[in-house]
Design a protein around this motif. Sequence first.
Motif, PDB file in Angstrom:
ATOM      1  N   MET A   1       0.856  -1.191   0.000  1.00  0.00           N
ATOM      2  CA  MET A   1       0.000   0.000   0.000  1.00  0.00           C
ATOM      3  C   MET A   1       0.887   1.233   0.000  1.00  0.00           C
ATOM      4  SD  MET A   1      -2.924   1.118   2.743  1.00  0.00           S
ATOM      5  CE  MET A   1      -3.907  -0.308   2.353  1.00  0.00           C
ATOM      6  N   SER A   2       0.592   2.153  -0.905  1.00  0.00           N
ATOM      7  CA  SER A   2       1.410   3.366  -0.991  1.00  0.00           C
ATOM      8  C   SER A   2       1.124   4.285   0.177  1.00  0.00           C
ATOM      9  CB  SER A   2       1.131   4.089  -2.314  1.00  0.00           C
ATOM     10  OG  SER A   2      -0.215   4.476  -2.376  1.00  0.00           O
ATOM     11  N   ALA A   3       2.159   5.026   0.584  1.00  0.00           N
ATOM     12  CA  ALA A   3       2.009   5.956   1.698  1.00  0.00           C
ATOM     13  C   ALA A   3       1.161   7.147   1.255  1.00  0.00           C
ATOM     14  CB  ALA A   3       3.385   6.430   2.149  1.00  0.00           C
ATOM     15  N   PRO A   4       0.379   7.726   2.166  1.00  0.00           N
ATOM     16  CA  PRO A   4      -0.453   8.872   1.803  1.00  0.00           C
ATOM     17  C   PRO A   4       0.399  10.075   1.446  1.00  0.00           C
ATOM     18  CG  PRO A   4      -0.469   8.535   4.184  1.00  0.00           C
ATOM     19  CD  PRO A   4       0.237   7.357   3.584  1.00  0.00           C
ATOM     20  N   SER A   5      -0.169  10.974   0.657  1.00  0.00           N
ATOM     21  CA  SER A   5       0.531  12.205   0.271  1.00  0.00           C
ATOM     22  C   SER A   5       0.769  13.070   1.497  1.00  0.00           C
ATOM     23  CB  SER A   5      -0.296  12.967  -0.760  1.00  0.00           C
ATOM     24  OG  SER A   5       0.171  14.279  -0.902  1.00  0.00           O
ATOM     25  N   GLN A   6       1.859  13.854   1.445  1.00  0.00           N
ATOM     26  CA  GLN A   6       2.155  14.772   2.542  1.00  0.00           C
ATOM     27  C   GLN A   6       1.026  15.775   2.747  1.00  0.00           C
ATOM     28  OE1 GLN A   6       5.665  16.979   1.201  1.00  0.00           O
ATOM     29  NE2 GLN A   6       4.943  16.650  -0.862  1.00  0.00           N
ATOM     30  N   PHE A   7       0.269  16.060   1.681  1.00  0.00           N
ATOM     31  CA  PHE A   7      -0.820  17.028   1.807  1.00  0.00           C
ATOM     32  C   PHE A   7      -1.944  16.512   2.704  1.00  0.00           C
ATOM     33  CE2 PHE A   7       1.244  18.336  -2.159  1.00  0.00           C
ATOM     34  CZ  PHE A   7       1.446  19.685  -1.885  1.00  0.00           C
ATOM     35  N   ALA A   8      -1.947  15.198   2.962  1.00  0.00           N
ATOM     36  CA  ALA A   8      -2.931  14.653   3.907  1.00  0.00           C
ATOM     37  C   ALA A   8      -2.716  15.235   5.304  1.00  0.00           C
ATOM     38  CB  ALA A   8      -2.841  13.130   3.940  1.00  0.00           C
ATOM     39  N   LEU A   9      -1.490  15.675   5.603  1.00  0.00           N
ATOM     40  CA  LEU A   9      -1.210  16.280   6.912  1.00  0.00           C
ATOM     41  C   LEU A   9      -2.026  17.551   7.125  1.00  0.00           C
ATOM     42  CD1 LEU A   9       2.680  15.901   7.142  1.00  0.00           C
ATOM     43  CD2 LEU A   9       0.981  14.706   8.513  1.00  0.00           C
ATOM     44  N   LEU A  10      -2.389  18.215   6.020  1.00  0.00           N
ATOM     45  CA  LEU A  10      -3.167  19.446   6.149  1.00  0.00           C
ATOM     46  C   LEU A  10      -4.587  19.172   6.645  1.00  0.00           C
ATOM     47  CD1 LEU A  10      -1.990  21.304   2.914  1.00  0.00           C
ATOM     48  CD2 LEU A  10      -1.255  21.706   5.276  1.00  0.00           C
ATOM     49  N   GLY A  11      -4.962  17.916   6.677  1.00  0.00           N
ATOM     50  CA  GLY A  11      -6.257  17.557   7.230  1.00  0.00           C
ATOM     51  C   GLY A  11      -6.174  17.035   8.652  1.00  0.00           C
ATOM     52  N   LYS A  12      -4.983  17.090   9.250  1.00  0.00           N
ATOM     53  CA  LYS A  12      -4.776  16.560  10.601  1.00  0.00           C
ATOM     54  C   LYS A  12      -4.660  17.699  11.607  1.00  0.00           C
ATOM     55  CE  LYS A  12      -4.136  12.364   8.857  1.00  0.00           C
ATOM     56  NZ  LYS A  12      -5.109  11.268   9.037  1.00  0.00           N
ATOM     57  N   ARG A  13      -5.338  17.551  12.736  1.00  0.00           N
ATOM     58  CA  ARG A  13      -5.272  18.586  13.764  1.00  0.00           C
ATOM     59  C   ARG A  13      -3.872  18.705  14.352  1.00  0.00           C
ATOM     60  NH1 ARG A  13      -6.127  18.765  19.448  1.00  0.00           N
ATOM     61  NH2 ARG A  13      -6.645  20.887  20.111  1.00  0.00           N
ATOM     62  N   ARG A  14      -3.103  17.628  14.331  1.00  0.00           N
ATOM     63  CA  ARG A  14      -1.758  17.687  14.891  1.00  0.00           C
ATOM     64  C   ARG A  14      -0.794  18.457  13.997  1.00  0.00           C
ATOM     65  NH1 ARG A  14       0.862  13.028  12.529  1.00  0.00           N
ATOM     66  NH2 ARG A  14      -0.694  11.753  11.468  1.00  0.00           N
ATOM     67  N   PHE A  15      -1.239  18.862  12.784  1.00  0.00           N
ATOM     68  CA  PHE A  15      -0.352  19.619  11.901  1.00  0.00           C
ATOM     69  C   PHE A  15      -0.967  20.922  11.393  1.00  0.00           C
ATOM     70  CE2 PHE A  15       1.464  20.676   7.731  1.00  0.00           C
ATOM     71  CZ  PHE A  15       2.800  20.784   8.071  1.00  0.00           C
ATOM     72  N   LEU A  16      -2.234  20.900  10.969  1.00  0.00           N
ATOM     73  CA  LEU A  16      -2.826  22.062  10.310  1.00  0.00           C
ATOM     74  C   LEU A  16      -2.792  23.334  11.155  1.00  0.00           C
ATOM     75  CD1 LEU A  16      -4.291  23.311   7.911  1.00  0.00           C
ATOM     76  CD2 LEU A  16      -6.456  22.515   8.912  1.00  0.00           C
ATOM     77  N   PRO A  17      -3.198  23.311  12.442  1.00  0.00           N
ATOM     78  CA  PRO A  17      -3.148  24.572  13.209  1.00  0.00           C
ATOM     79  C   PRO A  17      -1.739  25.147  13.301  1.00  0.00           C
ATOM     80  CG  PRO A  17      -4.514  22.962  14.336  1.00  0.00           C
ATOM     81  CD  PRO A  17      -3.820  22.231  13.235  1.00  0.00           C
ATOM     82  N   PHE A  18      -0.753  24.273  13.490  1.00  0.00           N
ATOM     83  CA  PHE A  18       0.635  24.747  13.537  1.00  0.00           C
ATOM     84  C   PHE A  18       1.046  25.327  12.187  1.00  0.00           C
ATOM     85  CE2 PHE A  18       4.991  23.653  12.282  1.00  0.00           C
ATOM     86  CZ  PHE A  18       5.686  24.498  13.123  1.00  0.00           C
ATOM     87  N   PHE A  19       0.688  24.643  11.086  1.00  0.00           N
ATOM     88  CA  PHE A  19       1.036  25.120   9.743  1.00  0.00           C
ATOM     89  C   PHE A  19       0.457  26.503   9.497  1.00  0.00           C
ATOM     90  CE2 PHE A  19      -0.132  25.555   5.245  1.00  0.00           C
ATOM     91  CZ  PHE A  19       1.107  25.410   4.654  1.00  0.00           C
ATOM     92  N   LEU A  20      -0.813  26.692   9.859  1.00  0.00           N
ATOM     93  CA  LEU A  20      -1.451  28.002   9.676  1.00  0.00           C
ATOM     94  C   LEU A  20      -0.796  29.062  10.561  1.00  0.00           C
ATOM     95  CD1 LEU A  20      -5.205  26.930   9.554  1.00  0.00           C
ATOM     96  CD2 LEU A  20      -3.772  27.650   7.634  1.00  0.00           C
ATOM     97  N   THR A  21      -0.457  28.674  11.786  1.00  0.00           N
ATOM     98  CA  THR A  21       0.161  29.624  12.727  1.00  0.00           C
ATOM     99  C   THR A  21       1.480  30.152  12.185  1.00  0.00           C
ATOM    100  OG1 THR A  21      -0.880  28.526  14.618  1.00  0.00           O
ATOM    101  CG2 THR A  21       1.042  29.903  15.070  1.00  0.00           C
ATOM    102  N   GLN A  22       2.365  29.234  11.749  1.00  0.00           N
ATOM    103  CA  GLN A  22       3.679  29.680  11.289  1.00  0.00           C
ATOM    104  C   GLN A  22       3.584  30.394   9.936  1.00  0.00           C
ATOM    105  OE1 GLN A  22       6.046  28.451   8.843  1.00  0.00           O
ATOM    106  NE2 GLN A  22       4.475  27.235   7.791  1.00  0.00           N
ATOM    107  N   SER A  23       2.675  29.977   9.065  1.00  0.00           N
ATOM    108  CA  SER A  23       2.533  30.648   7.764  1.00  0.00           C
ATOM    109  C   SER A  23       2.001  32.070   7.942  1.00  0.00           C
ATOM    110  CB  SER A  23       1.598  29.849   6.854  1.00  0.00           C
ATOM    111  OG  SER A  23       2.137  28.573   6.561  1.00  0.00           O
ATOM    112  N   LEU A  24       1.006  32.238   8.808  1.00  0.00           N
ATOM    113  CA  LEU A  24       0.472  33.577   9.062  1.00  0.00           C
ATOM    114  C   LEU A  24       1.517  34.475   9.706  1.00  0.00           C
ATOM    115  CD1 LEU A  24      -3.099  32.587  10.315  1.00  0.00           C
ATOM    116  CD2 LEU A  24      -2.578  33.915   8.249  1.00  0.00           C
ATOM    117  N   GLY A  25       2.369  33.900  10.563  1.00  0.00           N
ATOM    118  CA  GLY A  25       3.443  34.682  11.173  1.00  0.00           C
ATOM    119  C   GLY A  25       4.435  35.186  10.141  1.00  0.00           C
ATOM    120  N   ALA A  26       4.866  34.298   9.223  1.00  0.00           N
ATOM    121  CA  ALA A  26       5.796  34.712   8.166  1.00  0.00           C
ATOM    122  C   ALA A  26       5.151  35.751   7.250  1.00  0.00           C
ATOM    123  CB  ALA A  26       6.235  33.494   7.355  1.00  0.00           C
ATOM    124  N   PHE A  27       3.878  35.552   6.952  1.00  0.00           N
ATOM    125  CA  PHE A  27       3.127  36.491   6.111  1.00  0.00           C
ATOM    126  C   PHE A  27       3.087  37.876   6.758  1.00  0.00           C
ATOM    127  CE2 PHE A  27      -1.210  38.135   4.920  1.00  0.00           C
ATOM    128  CZ  PHE A  27      -0.915  38.430   3.605  1.00  0.00           C
TER     129      PHE A  27
END
Length: 625
Positions: A1-27
Amino acid sequence: MSAPSQFALLGKRRFLPFFLTQSLGAFNDNIFKQSLILAILYKLGSSADKSLLVNLCALLFILPFFLFSALGGQFGEKYAKDSLIRTIKFAEIVIMAAGATGLLLGSLPLMLAVLFCMGTQSALFGPVKYSILPQHLKEEELVGGNALVEMGTFLAILAGTIGAGIMMSFEGYAGIVATSVILVAALGYLASRGIPRAHAALPELALDWNIFRQSWAILHLGLVKQLPSVSRSMLGNSWFWFLGAVYLTQIPAYSKDLLYGDESVVTLILTVFSVGIALGSVLCERLSGHKVEIGLVPFGSAGLTLFGILLWWLSGGFPQAAQPHDWLGVLAHGQAWAVLGCVLGIGMFGGFYIVPLYALIQARTAEHERSRVIAANNILNALLMVISAIVAILFLTVAGLSIPELFLAVSLMNVAVNAYIFKIVPEFSMRFMVWLLGHSMYRVEHKGLDAIPDEGPALLVCNHVSFVDALLIGGAVRRPVRFVMYYKIYNLPVLNFIFRTAGTVPIAGRNEDLLIYDAAFKKIGEYLKNGEVVCIFPEGKLTGDGEINEFKAGVERILAENPVPVIPMALQGLWGSFFSRDPSKGFFKRFWSRITLVAGPALAPENADRQTLQAQVSELRGAVR
């Protein structure tokens, strides 16, 4: 079975809030910083030297990374990272409120003070930003997570830079920018509220408020006390920021003096560069097979040098016009497309270079030291960025080089710096050769490799088809594998470098060389006692007809002395390839063919006699030789 795409992390609570936090900070950082620079150049009626003020802005933003990264590293170890991030993001709202006030009042001193505070906030956030990822992501997600963070960061920087230019073009720019920075800061704080718990790694740590003493201590921890692979990865990481600073700093002058373009051409090149890094970062996860693949680092380094040299070669002779070209005017010339291709290549191979280095630093640093090591890395990054400005000044003004010649010089310097890193840590070169084999001559498919435990000792047993079996297995398994192989194969030219670097154990027949034979079993025992993975080819020799030879008793001796789980494995499709002993082989026979590495369920050591293992491996291989 192939591993899921890294973009699947954007649907995970353990990653998405952090991703948005750091991206908004850089922005947000770049909205305010770029708005301030544009205000100095075009809006504020200051009598001070504008060039001096712009350089002062760069200094005020980078200085806190020297001063406060060590403190941020200590905070990241002592306090829970999720609550620390929320505290830092709340501070951003307060800082941006002061920045908004400065914009509305047109107060340059207040805006410069806010810029310094922004740099301080970023310096405190940096160590937590990268050290939290290994706590929330699985090992196979680490490269993908870092890739998304790098992609998000550079796209946010680009969006902030462009957004500032758009907002500053309006007559009521102060109110628009002021409202925007407060709103984005508030959104960043709200996003941080969703970050899951990330416990403190070293809550008993006593804080040292002497920033100079602690900065030195943290640099010593990162550069001296860590594994060579970690400390040299830090150097490589900082070297990338040196290169990036050289290119980004020279893009405006390059656009004006070499492409005869206006401000829109600067934006075009920055966009292409940022998209290149985002693209390279995203491709990293696919090319690395969802694991920390440092073999991509030499690949990225080679691309950085190649496209840097090509950029030098292609620059010059661009047609002039009565008025500066806009971005559409520049694109009307074929030479511009070649230049942009080089810029895209530099960005993309920069992504290949930087993402595995970040992932390696995270994966191979102890949890209770990770934040401080990343803080040391941030200090080095800031230092190399300052040095890059000094080097550029010396090359352009003292040595009299042109901007393309500066690009050529740093591209050649890249060869020297990375040659040093790869010499000190030959694992980079070894993993590159393994990665290249698995992505050039063969297409390697993996099945059932999740049977190999993530931790603890294990013995892999596999059929022996070709001289490159160990390379293909080593490139497929996430954990480092210690191979046991016939000493004459171990001593083959070129391959010996890879085998030695990987900690391979040479073995001879008992009647052939008793010293090598006994030393091999002793070394195997050491590896397994240390919780490592060992792979043995129990046939004792390469197959001469494509069929599996009788398994020797050595595997039973290993398990008698070291009762560890055993994972049977089989290689399919290698017989007839150039590296096999097929009499009818040819270099292009089976070239780019699909090779399959399949693993079966783990066996308990008491059930793993050589006959059972041979039957299991034969069944896994099936009829495909």
